[in-house]
Motif scaffolding. Structure first.
Motif, PDB file in Angstrom:
ATOM      1  N   PRO A  27       0.806  -1.228   0.000  1.00  0.00           N
ATOM      2  CA  PRO A  27       0.000   0.000   0.000  1.00  0.00           C
ATOM      3  C   PRO A  27       0.833   1.270   0.000  1.00  0.00           C
ATOM      4  N   ALA A  28       1.969   1.272   0.687  1.00  0.00           N
ATOM      5  CA  ALA A  28       2.793   2.483   0.756  1.00  0.00           C
ATOM      6  C   ALA A  28       3.317   2.855  -0.622  1.00  0.00           C
ATOM      7  N   ARG A  29       3.753   1.860  -1.379  1.00  0.00           N
ATOM      8  CA  ARG A  29       4.270   2.136  -2.724  1.00  0.00           C
ATOM      9  C   ARG A  29       3.143   2.603  -3.644  1.00  0.00           C
ATOM     10  N   VAL A  30       1.982   1.989  -3.507  1.00  0.00           N
ATOM     11  CA  VAL A  30       0.833   2.402  -4.328  1.00  0.00           C
ATOM     12  C   VAL A  30       0.460   3.844  -4.020  1.00  0.00           C
ATOM     13  N   GLN A  31       0.447   4.193  -2.732  1.00  0.00           N
ATOM     14  CA  GLN A  31       0.080   5.553  -2.349  1.00  0.00           C
ATOM     15  C   GLN A  31       1.055   6.582  -2.908  1.00  0.00           C
ATOM     16  N   VAL A  32       2.348   6.304  -2.830  1.00  0.00           N
ATOM     17  CA  VAL A  32       3.340   7.240  -3.360  1.00  0.00           C
ATOM     18  C   VAL A  32       3.179   7.394  -4.877  1.00  0.00           C
ATOM     19  N   LEU A  33       2.881   6.301  -5.584  1.00  0.00           N
ATOM     20  CA  LEU A  33       2.705   6.395  -7.031  1.00  0.00           C
ATOM     21  C   LEU A  33       1.459   7.204  -7.370  1.00  0.00           C
ATOM     22  N   TYR A  34       0.393   7.025  -6.605  1.00  0.00           N
ATOM     23  CA  TYR A  34      -0.805   7.854  -6.822  1.00  0.00           C
ATOM     24  C   TYR A  34      -0.482   9.323  -6.577  1.00  0.00           C
ATOM     25  N   GLU A  35       0.304   9.606  -5.547  1.00  0.00           N
ATOM     26  CA  GLU A  35       0.672  10.991  -5.273  1.00  0.00           C
ATOM     27  C   GLU A  35       1.485  11.573  -6.427  1.00  0.00           C
ATOM     28  N   ARG A  36       2.369  10.786  -6.985  1.00  0.00           N
ATOM     29  CA  ARG A  36       3.119  11.250  -8.152  1.00  0.00           C
ATOM     30  C   ARG A  36       2.172  11.545  -9.316  1.00  0.00           C
ATOM     31  N   ALA A  37       1.211  10.658  -9.518  1.00  0.00           N
ATOM     32  CA  ALA A  37       0.291  10.799 -10.652  1.00  0.00           C
ATOM     33  C   ALA A  37      -0.575  12.051 -10.525  1.00  0.00           C
ATOM     34  N   VAL A  38      -1.192  12.255  -9.360  1.00  0.00           N
ATOM     35  CA  VAL A  38      -2.075  13.416  -9.209  1.00  0.00           C
ATOM     36  C   VAL A  38      -1.282  14.705  -9.166  1.00  0.00           C
ATOM     37  N   SER A  39      -0.005  14.641  -8.830  1.00  0.00           N
ATOM     38  CA  SER A  39       0.819  15.838  -8.874  1.00  0.00           C
ATOM     39  C   SER A  39       1.059  16.281 -10.310  1.00  0.00           C
ATOM     40  N   GLU A  40       1.227  15.325 -11.203  1.00  0.00           N
ATOM     41  CA  GLU A  40       1.454  15.655 -12.612  1.00  0.00           C
ATOM     42  C   GLU A  40       0.153  15.863 -13.370  1.00  0.00           C
ATOM     43  N   LEU A  41      -0.923  15.172 -12.966  1.00  0.00           N
ATOM     44  CA  LEU A  41      -2.221  15.288 -13.643  1.00  0.00           C
ATOM     45  C   LEU A  41      -3.291  15.600 -12.590  1.00  0.00           C
ATOM     46  N   PRO A  42      -3.284  16.815 -12.056  1.00  0.00           N
ATOM     47  CA  PRO A  42      -4.124  17.117 -10.878  1.00  0.00           C
ATOM     48  C   PRO A  42      -5.617  17.163 -11.152  1.00  0.00           C
ATOM     49  N   VAL A  43      -6.053  17.318 -12.399  1.00  0.00           N
ATOM     50  CA  VAL A  43      -7.485  17.405 -12.664  1.00  0.00           C
ATOM     51  C   VAL A  43      -8.017  16.158 -13.362  1.00  0.00           C
ATOM     52  N   SER A  44      -7.312  15.052 -13.233  1.00  0.00           N
ATOM     53  CA  SER A  44      -7.783  13.789 -13.805  1.00  0.00           C
ATOM     54  C   SER A  44      -8.712  13.110 -12.792  1.00  0.00           C
ATOM     55  N   LYS A  45      -9.996  13.084 -13.100  1.00  0.00           N
ATOM     56  CA  LYS A  45     -10.943  12.475 -12.153  1.00  0.00           C
ATOM     57  C   LYS A  45     -10.719  10.973 -12.032  1.00  0.00           C
ATOM     58  N   ASP A  46     -10.243  10.327 -13.097  1.00  0.00           N
ATOM     59  CA  ASP A  46      -9.994   8.887 -13.029  1.00  0.00           C
ATOM     60  C   ASP A  46      -8.936   8.565 -11.978  1.00  0.00           C
ATOM     61  N   LEU A  47      -7.892   9.383 -11.917  1.00  0.00           N
ATOM     62  CA  LEU A  47      -6.846   9.156 -10.924  1.00  0.00           C
ATOM     63  C   LEU A  47      -7.357   9.372  -9.504  1.00  0.00           C
ATOM     64  N   TRP A  48      -8.097  10.454  -9.306  1.00  0.00           N
ATOM     65  CA  TRP A  48      -8.583  10.739  -7.954  1.00  0.00           C
ATOM     66  C   TRP A  48      -9.597   9.687  -7.496  1.00  0.00           C
ATOM     67  N   ILE A  49     -10.488   9.285  -8.397  1.00  0.00           N
ATOM     68  CA  ILE A  49     -11.459   8.253  -8.019  1.00  0.00           C
ATOM     69  C   ILE A  49     -10.748   6.939  -7.710  1.00  0.00           C
ATOM     70  N   GLY A  50      -9.752   6.593  -8.537  1.00  0.00           N
ATOM     71  CA  GLY A  50      -8.991   5.378  -8.280  1.00  0.00           C
ATOM     72  C   GLY A  50      -8.226   5.453  -6.966  1.00  0.00           C
ATOM     73  N   TYR A  51      -7.629   6.599  -6.695  1.00  0.00           N
ATOM     74  CA  TYR A  51      -6.832   6.799  -5.478  1.00  0.00           C
ATOM     75  C   TYR A  51      -7.705   6.671  -4.230  1.00  0.00           C
ATOM     76  N   THR A  52      -8.823   7.412  -4.204  1.00  0.00           N
ATOM     77  CA  THR A  52      -9.690   7.385  -3.019  1.00  0.00           C
ATOM     78  C   THR A  52     -10.316   6.011  -2.820  1.00  0.00           C
ATOM     79  N   SER A  53     -10.690   5.355  -3.901  1.00  0.00           N
ATOM     80  CA  SER A  53     -11.283   4.022  -3.782  1.00  0.00           C
ATOM     81  C   SER A  53     -10.266   3.031  -3.221  1.00  0.00           C
TER      82      SER A  53
END
Length: 803
Positions: free
Chosen positions: A290-316
């Motif tokens: 989970p820690a590695r997944v969380q850091v990768l999600y943080e990297r993703a939303v930092s580069e693509l902050p308005v991608s709803k697919d990333l945020w929905i995937g991250y929160t889920s």
């Protein structure tokens, strides 16, 4: 008089420069004023905020600049670069011991919004350089700095591409502390050596870029401490457990290198980068860390902050796997700030807060923020209100006041009812009435909900049915009977008017007395007859319309011949023989009907409706007597039924606009009332567009699901040859209406307007030679050689004597 001395070159250049500065400054000021006016009118304009801050940075107005950044951050999260610029501006313009705390808070706010290794490095460098306790290596300062480094490692230490920068900074700090320890303090030095060694070991166990160089640096450091035995060995001086961890981490890095290479492509589009992140995330989730997944999600939303697919995937993912309240709050808060328009995120946010047992104040605050956002559809607002009500219902046992549920329903009904479809509004109010009854223990309030619904949607059968059902569940038979009396005479779509009548009879059979039953039968029977008569009239009207159109098409040549003889007076007998009464034909057709009222097949509907659109609706030419073409080839055509009667051709054109290819639309209209019949033909340019149109079957047009099928000209032709058929109508009369007097309708025994009606022995003065004698049938053939000439009285007498 001597001439005045000319100004020197330097003075001239200085003057020109001042003029240019004044001009540029004036332009900048005008630009700032224009941007301020724009932001006052449109405070949610992101680009204007960015431009305004850039202009203020250029002008050097620190107070306005600070206020502008705060205002923007109130609506939007700032990028890591914006936070870096803000902190550097504050350091440059007002760095002092008093301002240190404010700048430190800026960095703290910045690292909370997005993961940025550069911003963390700036934050660490700032504290190390400007915090007196840290720079003086006091115990409190050392503790503070190490805690800050540990936070940085937790946030970005697993960042495969850049995480090693944080580890290196941490080791460099500890090495600098080692230098400050005096030679006589061997115990403290030993502790510091162990801290540095531990950092090396921790870093070598993490899959990061440049792992080999880190290993070489570690070996060199150990050699300096006199722990190296064989410099030629790759792992000389490295403990076996560290070697094992290093090899495992190196293998993990090699598995991820292909994904990192794809993400490092600077020329990739955002869409391509999103796909690469999604692939990478799928791989990391399969690894189960989970820690590695969380850091990768943080990297993703930092580069693509308005991608709803990333945020929905991250929160889920966090809801499923991590379930840490502080992390969930932080991520959902940032997700809804970046994608305010995504209602799904707000719904999940409320559910997540309920799972971690947040307070009612926190839940209410999030809900109030959500309903102020702009969503694409009214359905999204409905889901949000229902989520709030569900949450209140589940927590009512915690001591919540039922008034909160009632107020939420009231707000929802007031806000949504003008835009909701009847079905969704019914769902909302049915739920409301149920909770008023079961939780609020207030039957009067539940009835009030239904009465309010009836005021808005009283023509919908389901509203009455559910209202009656609620009264029956409570055992209130008198109230249920009263509702039947109120609604049995109303007009409902389809067979709804008949259904409610029969439902009342069944109700009285099961629950009422004999007097109640007799009263219901007395009320319902004339209503049912009235409905049957009206349907029969509508059927006859449609049939006559179809017959008239077919007759027009078949006899167009005859009509043209007749029009040429308009000025020639013909004998009555000849006219009657050449144009036999249509009543016989019409009665034969009506006598051949065997189907029930309202039952029809698609082929028969097409046969009765396959005609050209009334020319009056297109050209307005109502006075033309020229024959009109009545049939189309329909080689690439769909037949659309169950269309809302309010829909016009433009609505149909918009309905098919997403697939394109529609070249003609024929909306069928009533011959007499000129109103839509809910049927249409749509011609398409080719079969590809036709197939796309067929896939839109059962989609909604103006709230009604339309039926779309391919028009088959061969079937229509057969249907025309077999004769017209009836079709059911939903336009039922209200109780008390005279069905026979409905506009455009005729009683069952009447025929089309142009037909001749002959009753009894009245022959309308026609010669007896053209009147069928008693005993003739419609199957007998009658030959008359003198049909074209008038007979004298003597000839008539002879004919009678022969008979």
């Amino acid at each position: 008089m001597p001439e005045a001395a000319a100004p020197s070159d330097s003075d001239s250049d200085s003057s020109d420069s001042d003029d240019e500065d004044d001009g540029a400054g004036g332009a900048d000021e005008l630009r700032i004023q224009a941007l301020e006016q724009t932001l006052q009118a449109q405070p949610l304009d992101y680009e204007t905020h960015v431009q305004y801050i850039q202009c203020l940075r250029k002008s050097g107005n620190i107070e306005k600049l600070r206020a502008a950044r705060e205002e923007m951050n109130k609506y939007f999260p700032l990028t890591p670069k914006m936070w870096q610029e803000w902190a550097k501006d504050e350091i440059t313009l007002r760095m002092s011991e008093e301002s240190f705390g404010d700048i430190e808070k800026l960095y703290e706010r910045g690292v909370q919004e997005y993961l940025s290794i550069k911003l963390w490095r700036d934050y660490l460098d700032f504290v190390e350089e400007h915090d007196p306790s840290v720079s003086q290596c006091t115990p409190s300062g050392l503790s503070k700095m190490r805690d800050l480094f540990e936070r940085a490692i937790t946030a970005g230490g697993l960042h495969v591409a850049e995480g090693s920068k944080l580890w290196s900074a941490y080791r460099e700090y500890e090495m600098a502390i080692l230098i400050t320890i005096t030679d006589g303090n061997d115990e403290e030095k030993a502790k510091q050596f162990q801290r540095i060694r531990t950092l090396f070991h921790r870093q070598l166990s993490v899959p990061l870029a440049e792992m080999e160089s880190t290993l070489s640096e570690y070996k060199s450091w150990e050699a300096e401490q006199g722990n190296a035995n064989d410099p030629s060995s790759n792992f000389d001086g490295v403990p076996s457990n560290v070697i094992s961890a290093y090899k495992k981490a190196n293998d993990m890095y090699n598995e991820r290198k292909q994904y990192e290479d794809q993400l490092s492509d600077a020329g990739a589009s955002e869409a391509d980068k999103l796909q690469e992140f999604l692939k990478y995330l799928k791989f990391e989730e399969s690894s189960g860390d989970p820690a590695r997944v969380q850091v990768l999600y943080e990297r993703a939303v930092s580069e693509l902050p308005v991608s709803k697919d990333l945020w929905i995937g991250y929160t889920s993912y966090l809801d499923r796997s991590l379930k840490v309240p502080s992390v969930l709050r932080s991520v959902y808060y940032r997700a809804t700030r970046n994608c305010t328009w995504v209602s799904e995120l707000w719904v999940h946010y409320l559910l997540s807060l309920e799972r971690i047992h947040s307070s009612e104040e926190e839940l209410r605050g999030v809900f109030e923020r959500a309903v102020q956002c702009s969503f694409a559809t009214v359905q999204e607002y409905l889901n949000l209100y229902l989520t709030r009500v569900h949450s209140l219902r589940r927590r009512i046992s915690d001591g919540l006041d039922f008034q909160l549920i009632r107020q939420t329903f009231t707000d929802a009904e007031e806000f949504l009812s003008p835009q909701l479809e009847t079905k969704e509004l019914l769902r909302l109010n049915a739920y409301w009435a149920k909770l008023e009854l079961n939780l609020g223990k207030d039957p009067a309030a539940a009835r009030g909900v239904w009465e309010n619904t009836i005021k808005k949607s009283g023509s919908v059968l389901e509203v009455w049915q559910q209202y009656i059902s609620m009264e029956l569940e409570m055992g209130h038979l008198r109230e249920a009977r009263s509702l039947y009396k109120r609604c049995y005479s109303k007009r409902f779509a389809g067979s709804g008017s008949e259904d409610i009548c029969h439902a009342w009879i069944r109700f009285e059979e099961e629950h009422g007395t004999l007097d109640d039953y007799d009263l219901a039968v007395k009320k319902v029977t004339p209503r049912l007859k009235e409905l049957m008569v009206f349907k029969s009239q509508e059927e006859a009207k449609l049939e006559a319309y179809s017959l008239n159109d077919n007759s027009t098409a078949d006899d167009s040549s005859q009509k043209r011949k007749a029009s040429k003889m308009a000025n020639k007076q013909q004998p009555a007998a000849k006219k009657r023989k050449e144009n036999p009464p249509k009543s016989a034909k019409s009665s034969d057709v009506q006598g051949s009907k065997t189907q029930k009222v309202g039952e029809t097949t698609r082929e028969k509907v097409e046969a009765s409706t396959e005609m050209k659109v009334d020319s009056d609706s297109r050209t307005g030419n109502t006075g033309s007597n020229e024959p009109k073409s009545s049939f189309y080839t329909d080689k690439c055509t769909v037949f659309v039924s169950n269309i809302d009667l309010k829909a016009n051709e433009d609505d149909l054109r918009r309905f098919f606009s997403d697939i394109g290819g529609a070249i003609a639309i024929r909306l069928l209209k009533d011959k007499f009332t000129k109103k839509s019949r809910g049927l249409a033909y749509v011609d398409f340019s080719d079969n590809k567009h036709l197939e796309a149109a067929l896939r839109k079957n059962k989609q909604k047009l103006l709230g009604k699901k339309v039926s779309i099928a391919r028009s088959d000209p061969s079937k229509s032709k057969k249907s025309r040859e077999a004769g017209p058929s009836s079709t059911g109508h939903d336009n039922l009369p209200q109780s008390g209406d005279d069905g026979a007097k409905a506009p455009g309708a005729r009683p069952d025994k009447e025929v089309a307007k142009d037909d001749v009606k002959i009753t009894g022995k009245n022959t309308f003065f026609a010669p007896r030679s053209v009147v069928k004698p008693l005993g003739w049938t419609t199957k007998d053939d009658k030959t008359d050689g003198g049909t074209g000439e008038l007979k004298s009285n003597e000839e008539f007498r002879n004919l009678l004597l022969k008979k």
